[in-house]
Design a protein around this motif. Structure first.
Motif, PDB file in Angstrom:
ATOM      1  N   THR A  13       0.839  -1.192   0.000  1.00 17.81           N
ATOM      2  CA  THR A  13       0.000   0.000   0.000  1.00 17.81           C
ATOM      3  C   THR A  13       0.877   1.246   0.000  1.00 17.81           C
ATOM      4  OG1 THR A  13      -1.686  -1.159   1.294  1.00 17.81           O
ATOM      5  CG2 THR A  13      -1.809   1.244   1.257  1.00 17.81           C
ATOM      6  N   ASP A  14       0.477   2.249  -0.760  1.00 16.66           N
ATOM      7  CA  ASP A  14       1.168   3.542  -0.715  1.00 16.66           C
ATOM      8  C   ASP A  14       0.797   4.250   0.584  1.00 16.66           C
ATOM      9  OD1 ASP A  14       2.243   3.065  -3.173  1.00 16.66           O
ATOM     10  OD2 ASP A  14       0.853   4.348  -4.277  1.00 16.66           O
ATOM     11  N   VAL A  15       1.804   4.549   1.387  1.00 15.75           N
ATOM     12  CA  VAL A  15       1.579   5.245   2.650  1.00 15.75           C
ATOM     13  C   VAL A  15       2.286   6.595   2.589  1.00 15.75           C
ATOM     14  CG1 VAL A  15       1.815   5.183   5.150  1.00 15.75           C
ATOM     15  CG2 VAL A  15       1.490   3.054   3.870  1.00 15.75           C
ATOM     16  N   ASN A  16       1.537   7.659   2.697  1.00 12.20           N
ATOM     17  CA  ASN A  16       2.101   9.010   2.686  1.00 12.20           C
ATOM     18  C   ASN A  16       2.425   9.429   4.116  1.00 12.20           C
ATOM     19  OD1 ASN A  16       1.787   9.800  -0.217  1.00 12.20           O
ATOM     20  ND2 ASN A  16      -0.343   9.310   0.239  1.00 12.20           N
ATOM     21  N   VAL A  17       3.732   9.613   4.368  1.00 12.60           N
ATOM     22  CA  VAL A  17       4.228   9.897   5.706  1.00 12.60           C
ATOM     23  C   VAL A  17       4.652  11.365   5.801  1.00 12.60           C
ATOM     24  CG1 VAL A  17       5.916   9.252   7.476  1.00 12.60           C
ATOM     25  CG2 VAL A  17       5.061   7.523   5.864  1.00 12.60           C
ATOM     26  N   GLU A  18       4.385  11.964   6.933  1.00  6.69           N
ATOM     27  CA  GLU A  18       4.856  13.331   7.196  1.00  6.69           C
ATOM     28  C   GLU A  18       5.575  13.363   8.541  1.00  6.69           C
ATOM     29  OE1 GLU A  18       3.017  17.592   6.482  1.00  6.69           O
ATOM     30  OE2 GLU A  18       2.253  16.771   8.369  1.00  6.69           O
ATOM     31  N   CYS A  19       6.779  13.920   8.543  1.00  4.45           N
ATOM     32  CA  CYS A  19       7.542  14.133   9.770  1.00  4.45           C
ATOM     33  C   CYS A  19       7.721  15.628   9.964  1.00  4.45           C
ATOM     34  CB  CYS A  19       8.905  13.453   9.696  1.00  4.45           C
ATOM     35  SG  CYS A  19       8.832  11.648   9.536  1.00  4.45           S
ATOM     36  N   LYS A  20       7.627  16.082  11.194  1.00  2.48           N
ATOM     37  CA  LYS A  20       7.770  17.511  11.460  1.00  2.48           C
ATOM     38  C   LYS A  20       8.471  17.743  12.785  1.00  2.48           C
ATOM     39  CE  LYS A  20       3.005  17.865  13.184  1.00  2.48           C
ATOM     40  NZ  LYS A  20       1.697  18.560  13.015  1.00  2.48           N
ATOM     41  N   ILE A  21       9.042  18.926  12.907  1.00  5.69           N
ATOM     42  CA  ILE A  21       9.760  19.312  14.112  1.00  5.69           C
ATOM     43  C   ILE A  21       8.790  19.944  15.106  1.00  5.69           C
ATOM     44  CG2 ILE A  21      10.382  21.563  13.141  1.00  5.69           C
ATOM     45  CD1 ILE A  21      12.641  19.513  15.423  1.00  5.69           C
ATOM     46  N   ILE A  22       8.933  19.570  16.368  1.00  2.00           N
ATOM     47  CA  ILE A  22       8.130  20.158  17.441  1.00  2.00           C
ATOM     48  C   ILE A  22       9.071  20.975  18.320  1.00  2.00           C
ATOM     49  CG2 ILE A  22       6.580  19.738  19.361  1.00  2.00           C
ATOM     50  CD1 ILE A  22       5.458  18.906  16.644  1.00  2.00           C
ATOM     51  N   SER A  23       8.837  22.270  18.377  1.00  2.00           N
ATOM     52  CA  SER A  23       9.732  23.167  19.106  1.00  2.00           C
ATOM     53  C   SER A  23       8.961  24.397  19.534  1.00  2.00           C
ATOM     54  CB  SER A  23      10.921  23.572  18.213  1.00  2.00           C
ATOM     55  OG  SER A  23      11.605  24.678  18.734  1.00  2.00           O
ATOM     56  N   SER A  24       9.324  24.934  20.690  1.00  2.00           N
ATOM     57  CA  SER A  24       8.646  26.136  21.172  1.00  2.00           C
ATOM     58  C   SER A  24       9.097  27.387  20.433  1.00  2.00           C
ATOM     59  CB  SER A  24       8.904  26.320  22.674  1.00  2.00           C
ATOM     60  OG  SER A  24      10.285  26.497  22.916  1.00  2.00           O
ATOM     61  N   THR A  25      10.235  27.322  19.753  1.00  2.00           N
ATOM     62  CA  THR A  25      10.728  28.479  19.001  1.00  2.00           C
ATOM     63  C   THR A  25      10.461  28.355  17.509  1.00  2.00           C
ATOM     64  OG1 THR A  25      12.934  27.483  18.808  1.00  2.00           O
ATOM     65  CG2 THR A  25      12.532  28.928  20.698  1.00  2.00           C
ATOM     66  N   ILE A  26      10.050  27.177  17.054  1.00  2.00           N
ATOM     67  CA  ILE A  26       9.670  26.962  15.656  1.00  2.00           C
ATOM     68  C   ILE A  26       8.194  26.599  15.665  1.00  2.00           C
ATOM     69  CG2 ILE A  26      10.137  25.680  13.537  1.00  2.00           C
ATOM     70  CD1 ILE A  26      12.901  25.037  14.638  1.00  2.00           C
ATOM     71  N   THR A  27       7.366  27.598  15.561  1.00  2.00           N
ATOM     72  CA  THR A  27       5.930  27.389  15.770  1.00  2.00           C
ATOM     73  C   THR A  27       5.103  27.501  14.501  1.00  2.00           C
ATOM     74  OG1 THR A  27       5.695  29.741  16.334  1.00  2.00           O
ATOM     75  CG2 THR A  27       6.051  28.199  18.149  1.00  2.00           C
TER      76      THR A  27
END
Length: 285
Positions: free
Chosen positions: A251-265
């Motif tokens: 199956t094609d799985v579309n993945v998203e990763c992101k940064i969690i930071s209090s200064t990068i909002t």
């Protein structure tokens, strides 16, 4: 008459090229040619001198180690390894050749992170604390030191215990990195930013378990700030490894990763790589 006209035109052309009576070449005497050539020589020499002077003055304003003017991005870019073609990781578990390129890519990328090289080149720093190295007035503190990022930190995704990085078992590893930004402090003191990954809404049921290395997927503060390639020659960019332990097959799985930071909002909607990265993962049986 036609022959006489042709002969006359030919004579006029020859006389224009060289007139033996006035000693003119192409309508100018030797002194006239000399003056005009001298003028252009002086003119272009002056222009070249002005250009060199302008470049010299401009270079005096530049710093060899830090940009004089820096339009720093509010949100750094994010990328994956291996990135495959068009950010697609597609392979067949039973077909070694289909994932061999990915493992070789990871091996080459992680070679500088071998523990022996890190111990030789970099410092064993204090975790969870910015590694700030200030200059002493006009005295530059260069080259600046860097903190060790040992390959073993990546655990099951280090390639040391499992040289296939999980691809052989259908549990692939993907490395996440933030782009380098000089002087960026990605979090408040004592709190490290971290990465979170998951399937996009349309594929929300396709991923059920993910493991992160280092634990919690953190970019430790000790790797910041970054002072530039020339000032910090041995800098090792921190990484986060993501291991997909249970993902839907075929199956094609579309993945998203992101940064969690209090200064990068704020994540830009116009730049899909600002603070996040999306890729397609497909594992065929």
């Amino acid at each position: 008459m036609a022959k006489e006209d042709e002969k006359k035109e030919s004579g006029e052309w020859k006389e224009f090229f060289w007139n033996p009576r006035t000693h003119e070449l192409l309508g100018r005497t030797a002194s006239s040619w000399g003056l005009i050539l001298l003028f252009y020589l002086v003119f272009y020499t002056f222009l070249a001198g002005m250009f060199c002077l302008t470049m010299y003055v401009m270079l005096l304003t530049l710093d060899d180690y830090k940009p004089t003017w820096q339009d720093r991005l509010a949100t750094p870019g994010m990328m994956i390894r291996p990135k495959g073609k068009a950010l697609e990781i597609i392979y067949k578990v039973g077909d070694t050749e289909s994932w061999d390129t990915f493992t070789k890519n990871l091996n080459n990328f992680l070679a500088p992170y071998n523990n022996s090289r890190q111990v030789e080149n970099n410092d064993d720093c204090v975790p969870d604390k910015f590694f700030i190295q200030e200059d002493s007035g006009e005295v530059r503190n260069n080259p600046k030191r860097s903190c060790q990022f040992n390959r073993t930190i990546l655990g099951d995704c280090s390639g040391l215990n499992d040289p296939t990085y999980g691809y052989r078992d259908g549990k692939p590893c993907v490395l996440i990195k933030l782009n380098r930004v000089i002087g960026m402090l990605p979090e408040k003191e004592g709190q490290s930013p971290y990465v979170t990954c998951g399937a996009k809404k349309e594929d929300s049921d396709s991923i059920s378990e993910i493991a992160y290395f280092p634990p919690n997927g953190t970019f430790n503060l000790m790797y910041y700030p970054y002072y530039g390639k020339k000032a910090q020659v041995n800098y090792s960019q921190p990484l986060v490894a993501v291991k997909f332990l249970n993902i839907s097959m075929n199956t094609d799985v579309n993945v998203e990763c992101k940064i969690i930071s209090s200064t990068i909002t704020q994540l830009s909607e116009r730049d899909k790589f600002a603070g996040r990265v999306s890729f397609k993962l497909r594992i065929n049986m």
